[in-house]
Scaffold this active site. Structure first.
Site: not given
Length: 512
Positions: A273, A285, A319-320, A348, A446
């Site tokens: 992603h 990420d 994706e998130e 990922d 994140h």
């Protein structure tokens, strides 16, 4: 995720006998040339571009933002220049961003500020008006969770009247989305959803409303919500609800690039992603996965390598927001098109600072059922490679958190690598892989610090080197194999197991 190490220590890994695994249905392929070409320096070159894009676009590359569109343009341009047939697959999705924290205050009869949170997909607004409770709030709460049906039916809402009004709703039975939509349909200008009150349902009940809503919707703890409800029994209450959000349908894109050679009836989809979360640039990420497969694609063509299967490099959007890009792609395919996809490889997070070499558990050895026939052979490509390098690896469950999910649901074999996210490294893992026990694999998961902007560097070069080589090895092994998967999924007999103290693993091959 549950994690189990395959070897107790790195020191003894090379002397261990390989466990019985699905039959070696994949041809032995010499991948040394590609692995040497896919370097950490090359991967980091793409990562620096992703960081610069984020810096120029409010610190993010999330789908629905200008930072994501710039990332799409960079990847598309790089792949086209490398000689791939590139297309953008556009789709719409529900974008949400909280621009400022929510505010909730009682204005009268007792001025009070409350701790609150904005529900995902809440509307934007600043509403002051009369508080009106639904007709079926339970204070004290019912004996069981979801005893309350507050707000689940249109008839739960008294007439709102012509003046601004705020609905007081209790959690329970139906979705937050249904409660908010019913409030808006009944003419309310904002809604407060407070928790239900049983153990585990007392704090702020933040969550998602599923789709963009037209009115502000905020959360409240059970104690605060019950107090407001009891005040209403004594007389009128006026409140203010303020949210600052962007909640709307926006376009985003998948980037899909096909090799110009290879059998179009045997396609290997190599995915990662491309989007970050809104909170940061997403350098690990999933800049790490995106940069790794991008560099691998570039080097395959630069070296003049000719795949036997068609390689399809896919960079997924949103994706998130819930695996939306990969889901849209799979859903867009006909049955005939799905039948041409031989396998999906998913990468990922490959550069976590406190990393473990996790391999998706395709054969169910960690205690969960393998997802599809063929996934065990994909897992074996990775585990055999790591073992041949004297490196331990550990299985990680297909838990639905990444873009392999839609492929598995469509019956397509899948596999891939993962270096760890917010989970905590165990003492056993630290003994095997190094790093720090008791700390997250990625402490910046994140967050804004998922960055390579000085003074932070949220990447392990060693992880990128080891997992990047394994990714290149698996991509080219599946791209070049002429055998494919054994349909019977037979397992290697114990007599066929090999001891790595008897063999050397060079150039992607076991050599005596």
């Amino acid at each position: 995720m549950r994690r189990n190490a395959l070897w107790l220590t790195c020191a003894v890994a090379a002397a261990m006998v390989l466990p019985a695994t699905p039959a070696a249905a994949i041809d032995q392929v010499n991948t040394q040339k590609l692995r040497q070409a896919v370097t950490v320096s090359g991967i980091l070159g793409h990562e620096r571009v992703f960081q610069r894009i984020a810096n120029q676009n409010d610190g993010t590359r999330a789908s629905g933002t200008s930072g994501y569109k710039a990332s799409v343009d960079y990847v598309r341009r790089t792949l086209a220049q490398a000689g791939y047939d590139v297309r953008l697959q556009k789709f719409d999705f529900n974008f949400f961003q909280e621009l400022a924290p929510a505010q909730l205050s009682e204005l009268s009869p007792t001025p009070t500020d409350y701790q609150t949170e904005t529900f995902e997909y809440s509307g934007n607004g600043d509403v002051s008006g009369a508080l009106v409770a639904t007709t079926d709030i339970q204070v004290p709460p019912g004996a069981e969770p979801s005893s309350s049906t507050s707000g689940c039916e249109p008839g739960d809402f008294p007439a709102a009247g012509s003046e601004p009004a705020v609905a007081l709703i209790q959690r329970g039975t139906c979705t937050f989305e249904q409660k908010a939509a019913n409030a808006a349909a009944a003419g309310y200008d904002a809604a407060i959803i407070f928790n239900e009150g049983q153990p585990g349902r007392t704090d702020l009940p933040g969550g998602t409303l599923g789709n963009p809503q037209s009115i502000p919707v905020v959360g409240l703890s059970y104690a605060d919500g019950a107090a407001l409800y009891e005040q209403l029994a004594a007389g009128a209450v006026t409140v203010r609800v303020a949210t600052s959000t962007a909640s709307e349908v926006r376009p985003t894109w998948n980037v899909i690039a096909d090799s110009r050679g290879g059998d179009p009836n045997k396609v290997v989809v190599v995915g990662a992603h491309l989007d970050s979360v809104l909170e940061g640039p997403g350098i690990n990420d999933n800049g790490s996965g995106s940069a790794t497969i991008l560099e691998t694609a570039v080097q395959i063509n630069k070296l003049g390598l000719k795949p036997q299967q068609k390689l399809r490099f896919a960079f997924w959007g949103a994706e998130e927001a819930g695996l939306l890009g990969s889901t849209h792609y799979v859903d867009s395919l006909s049955d005939q098109q799905l039948s041409t996809i031989m396998a999906n490889l998913n990468f990922d997070m490959l550069g976590s600072p406190n990393y473990v070499r996790f391999v998706y558990d395709g054969d169910g050895s960690s205690g969960t059922a393998g997802p599809q026939p063929g996934s065990g052979q994909i897992e074996q490509i990775f585990t055999n490679y790591f073992a041949g390098q004297g490196l331990a690896s550990a299985p990680t469950d297909f838990d639905g958190r990444s873009d392999y999910g839609p492929f598995i649901e469509a019956g397509i074999p899948a596999g891939g690598l993962f270096s760890g996210a917010e989970g905590i490294k165990t003492a056993q893992e630290a003994a095997i892989y190094g790093g720090t026990a008791g700390e997250p694999y990625d402490a910046c998961y994140h967050q804004a610090c998922d960055s390579i902007q000085a003074p932070n560097n949220n990447l392990s070069d060693q992880a990128l080197a080891e997992l990047g080589d394994a990714a290149a090895h698996a991509i080219w092994t599946l791209g070049k194999t002429s055998t494919g998967f054994y349909a019977d999924g037979s397992r290697m007999a114990a007599s066929q197991a090999v001891s790595l103290d008897q063999f050397d693993y060079r150039g992607g091959q076991l050599v005596r």
